[in-house]
Design a protein around this motif. Structure first.
Motif, mmCIF file in Angstrom:
data_model
loop_
_atom_site.group_PDB
_atom_site.id
_atom_site.type_symbol
_atom_site.label_atom_id
_atom_site.label_comp_id
_atom_site.label_asym_id
_atom_site.label_seq_id
_atom_site.Cartn_x
_atom_site.Cartn_y
_atom_site.Cartn_z
ATOM 1 N N VAL A 115 11.893 -14.271 -4.967
ATOM 2 C CA VAL A 115 11.183 -12.714 -5.278
ATOM 3 C C VAL A 115 9.952 -12.903 -4.629
ATOM 4 O O VAL A 115 8.986 -13.738 -4.829
ATOM 5 N N PHE A 116 9.539 -11.548 -4.006
ATOM 6 C CA PHE A 116 8.219 -11.412 -3.380
ATOM 7 C C PHE A 116 7.660 -9.940 -3.984
ATOM 8 O O PHE A 116 8.491 -8.896 -3.968
ATOM 9 N N LEU A 117 6.359 -10.038 -3.984
ATOM 10 C CA LEU A 117 5.630 -8.642 -4.392
ATOM 11 C C LEU A 117 5.365 -8.199 -3.227
ATOM 12 O O LEU A 117 4.858 -8.700 -2.198
ATOM 13 N N MET A 118 5.679 -6.756 -3.001
ATOM 14 C CA MET A 118 5.700 -6.211 -1.761
ATOM 15 C C MET A 118 4.133 -5.661 -1.576
ATOM 16 O O MET A 118 3.487 -5.251 -2.324
ATOM 17 N N ASN A 119 3.703 -6.178 -0.261
ATOM 18 C CA ASN A 119 2.248 -5.895 -0.120
ATOM 19 C C ASN A 119 2.131 -4.888 1.228
ATOM 20 O O ASN A 119 2.810 -5.005 2.398
ATOM 21 N N VAL A 120 1.444 -3.704 0.983
ATOM 22 C CA VAL A 120 1.384 -2.620 2.045
ATOM 23 C C VAL A 120 0.088 -2.960 2.458
ATOM 24 O O VAL A 120 -0.904 -2.727 1.735
ATOM 25 N N GLY A 121 -0.049 -2.731 3.953
ATOM 26 C CA GLY A 121 -1.449 -2.774 4.632
ATOM 27 C C GLY A 121 -1.486 -1.875 5.486
ATOM 28 O O GLY A 121 -0.650 -1.481 6.212
ATOM 29 N N SER A 122 -2.707 -1.763 6.141
ATOM 30 C CA SER A 122 -3.060 -0.722 7.107
ATOM 31 C C SER A 122 -4.354 -1.192 7.634
ATOM 32 O O SER A 122 -5.443 -1.624 6.927
ATOM 33 N N THR A 123 -4.522 -1.198 9.183
ATOM 34 C CA THR A 123 -5.919 -1.410 9.798
ATOM 35 C C THR A 123 -6.169 0.031 10.344
ATOM 36 O O THR A 123 -5.616 0.591 10.409
ATOM 37 N N LYS A 124 -7.644 -0.277 10.834
ATOM 38 C CA LYS A 124 -8.283 0.891 11.789
ATOM 39 C C LYS A 124 -7.407 1.203 12.828
ATOM 40 O O LYS A 124 -6.905 0.063 13.740
ATOM 41 N N GLU A 125 -7.330 2.388 13.250
ATOM 42 C CA GLU A 125 -6.594 2.683 14.222
ATOM 43 C C GLU A 125 -7.645 2.631 15.597
ATOM 44 O O GLU A 125 -9.009 2.476 15.559
ATOM 45 N N ILE A 126 -7.208 2.303 17.168
ATOM 46 C CA ILE A 126 -8.093 2.173 18.132
ATOM 47 C C ILE A 126 -8.546 3.661 18.510
ATOM 48 O O ILE A 126 -8.018 4.592 18.386
ATOM 49 N N ASN A 127 -9.805 3.787 18.899
ATOM 50 C CA ASN A 127 -10.259 4.883 19.372
ATOM 51 C C ASN A 127 -9.814 5.405 20.214
ATOM 52 O O ASN A 127 -9.111 4.697 21.266
ATOM 53 N N PRO A 128 -9.761 6.702 20.477
ATOM 54 C CA PRO A 128 -10.347 7.855 19.859
ATOM 55 C C PRO A 128 -9.374 8.375 18.537
ATOM 56 O O PRO A 128 -9.839 9.305 18.074
ATOM 57 N N GLU A 129 -8.384 7.632 18.398
ATOM 58 C CA GLU A 129 -7.544 8.183 17.077
ATOM 59 C C GLU A 129 -8.428 8.114 15.696
ATOM 60 O O GLU A 129 -8.883 7.046 15.251
ATOM 61 N N LYS A 130 -8.370 9.111 15.139
ATOM 62 C CA LYS A 130 -9.334 9.225 13.745
ATOM 63 C C LYS A 130 -8.428 9.338 12.670
ATOM 64 O O LYS A 130 -8.821 9.123 11.485
ATOM 65 N N ARG A 131 -6.995 9.900 12.763
ATOM 66 C CA ARG A 131 -6.224 9.807 11.654
ATOM 67 C C ARG A 131 -5.989 8.261 11.117
ATOM 68 O O ARG A 131 -6.193 7.228 11.684
ATOM 69 N N ILE A 132 -5.611 8.467 9.624
ATOM 70 C CA ILE A 132 -5.181 7.218 9.157
ATOM 71 C C ILE A 132 -3.986 7.203 8.432
ATOM 72 O O ILE A 132 -3.481 8.409 8.109
ATOM 73 N N SER A 133 -3.109 6.130 7.953
ATOM 74 C CA SER A 133 -1.866 6.493 7.427
ATOM 75 C C SER A 133 -1.866 6.173 5.768
ATOM 76 O O SER A 133 -1.050 6.440 5.158
ATOM 77 N N ILE A 134 -2.968 5.684 5.125
ATOM 78 C CA ILE A 134 -2.979 5.629 3.843
ATOM 79 C C ILE A 134 -4.586 6.212 3.275
ATOM 80 O O ILE A 134 -5.660 5.542 3.729
ATOM 81 N N LYS B 265 -3.350 5.098 -4.470
ATOM 82 C CA LYS B 265 -3.233 5.253 -5.713
ATOM 83 C C LYS B 265 -1.614 5.391 -6.324
ATOM 84 O O LYS B 265 -1.048 4.685 -7.183
ATOM 85 N N SER B 266 -0.969 6.269 -5.197
ATOM 86 C CA SER B 266 0.378 6.472 -5.609
ATOM 87 C C SER B 266 1.075 5.072 -5.308
ATOM 88 O O SER B 266 2.187 4.855 -6.058
ATOM 89 N N TYR B 267 0.835 4.445 -4.496
ATOM 90 C CA TYR B 267 1.493 3.064 -4.055
ATOM 91 C C TYR B 267 1.327 2.183 -5.331
ATOM 92 O O TYR B 267 2.045 1.371 -5.479
ATOM 93 N N LYS B 268 0.137 2.166 -5.796
ATOM 94 C CA LYS B 268 -0.375 1.185 -6.805
ATOM 95 C C LYS B 268 0.561 1.601 -8.237
ATOM 96 O O LYS B 268 0.772 0.728 -8.924
ATOM 97 N N ASN B 269 0.724 2.788 -8.278
ATOM 98 C CA ASN B 269 1.363 3.476 -9.516
ATOM 99 C C ASN B 269 2.979 2.942 -9.252
ATOM 100 O O ASN B 269 3.621 2.866 -10.310
ATOM 101 N N LEU B 270 3.257 2.726 -8.129
ATOM 102 C CA LEU B 270 4.668 2.118 -7.819
ATOM 103 C C LEU B 270 4.855 0.721 -8.118
ATOM 104 O O LEU B 270 5.925 0.052 -8.001
ATOM 105 N N GLY B 271 3.716 -0.009 -8.236
ATOM 106 C CA GLY B 271 3.857 -1.369 -8.251
ATOM 107 C C GLY B 271 3.580 -2.092 -7.039
ATOM 108 O O GLY B 271 3.763 -3.442 -6.886
ATOM 109 N N LEU B 272 3.167 -1.580 -6.211
ATOM 110 C CA LEU B 272 2.725 -2.183 -4.576
ATOM 111 C C LEU B 272 1.391 -2.570 -4.521
ATOM 112 O O LEU B 272 0.774 -2.098 -5.091
#
Length: 160
Positions: free
Chosen positions: A43-62, A68-75
């Motif tokens: 059994v593994f605990l699911m770890n969700v990660g995200s890193t900075k995007e390369i310029n000029p991209e300003k959008r983020i995925s989390i 907060k929603s991911y944490k409420n799901l137990g991630l």
């Protein structure tokens, strides 16, 4: 990928990796890399990660709300220091939602089972990902897909 209600419902014929929700936490079942042993597999605990995007991209995925929603799901949520600054989110906003902040993208990629990105990873980032990890990406690039298959990374593309 099937979500099982309990570890008892898993059988040997099932896939090597599965998402399982148990006692409010989401786990990945995988027999190859043990963390602690359960009745029917590892059994593994699911770890969700995200890193900075390369310029000029300003959008983020989390965003902090997503975190907060991911944490409420137990991630577990891992992000790189200064991750949301391009959109005005501070590291404190993420810490308040329970996300862990690491100094470099290398640490985030090494500790995460699931990576969320807007753009495809670079060669360097790909080499830092664990085998049998998952990548959720918004901008799909079929030329880079072959490299991910060699590294046993499963890709979910969310083309807009």
């Amino acid at each position: 990928m099937k979500i099982a209600s309990s570890l008892k419902s898993l059988k040997k014929r099932d896939l090597d990796s599965k998402l399982v929700r148990r006692r409010g936490k989401v786990y990945v079942i995988n027999k190859k890399k043990p963390k602690f042993k359960a009745r029917q597999g590892w059994v593994f605990l699911m770890n969700v990660g995200s890193t900075k995007e390369i310029n000029p991209e300003k959008r983020i995925s989390i965003t902090p709300d997503t975190s907060k929603s991911y944490k409420n799901l137990g991630l577990n949520v891992f992000i790189e220091k200064g991750y949301g600054e391009s959109l005005g989110y501070s590291d404190k906003d993420y810490k308040d939602t329970g996300a862990e902040i690491f100094n470099s993208s290398d640490e985030v990629l090494a500790k995460s089972n699931l990576i969320c990105k807007v753009n495809f990873l670079t060669e360097k980032e790909l080499n830092l990902m664990n085998e049998n990890s998952y990548l959720i990406v918004s901008n799909y690039n079929p030329e880079k897909e072959k490299k991910f298959i060699k590294n046993k990374v499963k890709i979910f593309a969310l083309n807009l």
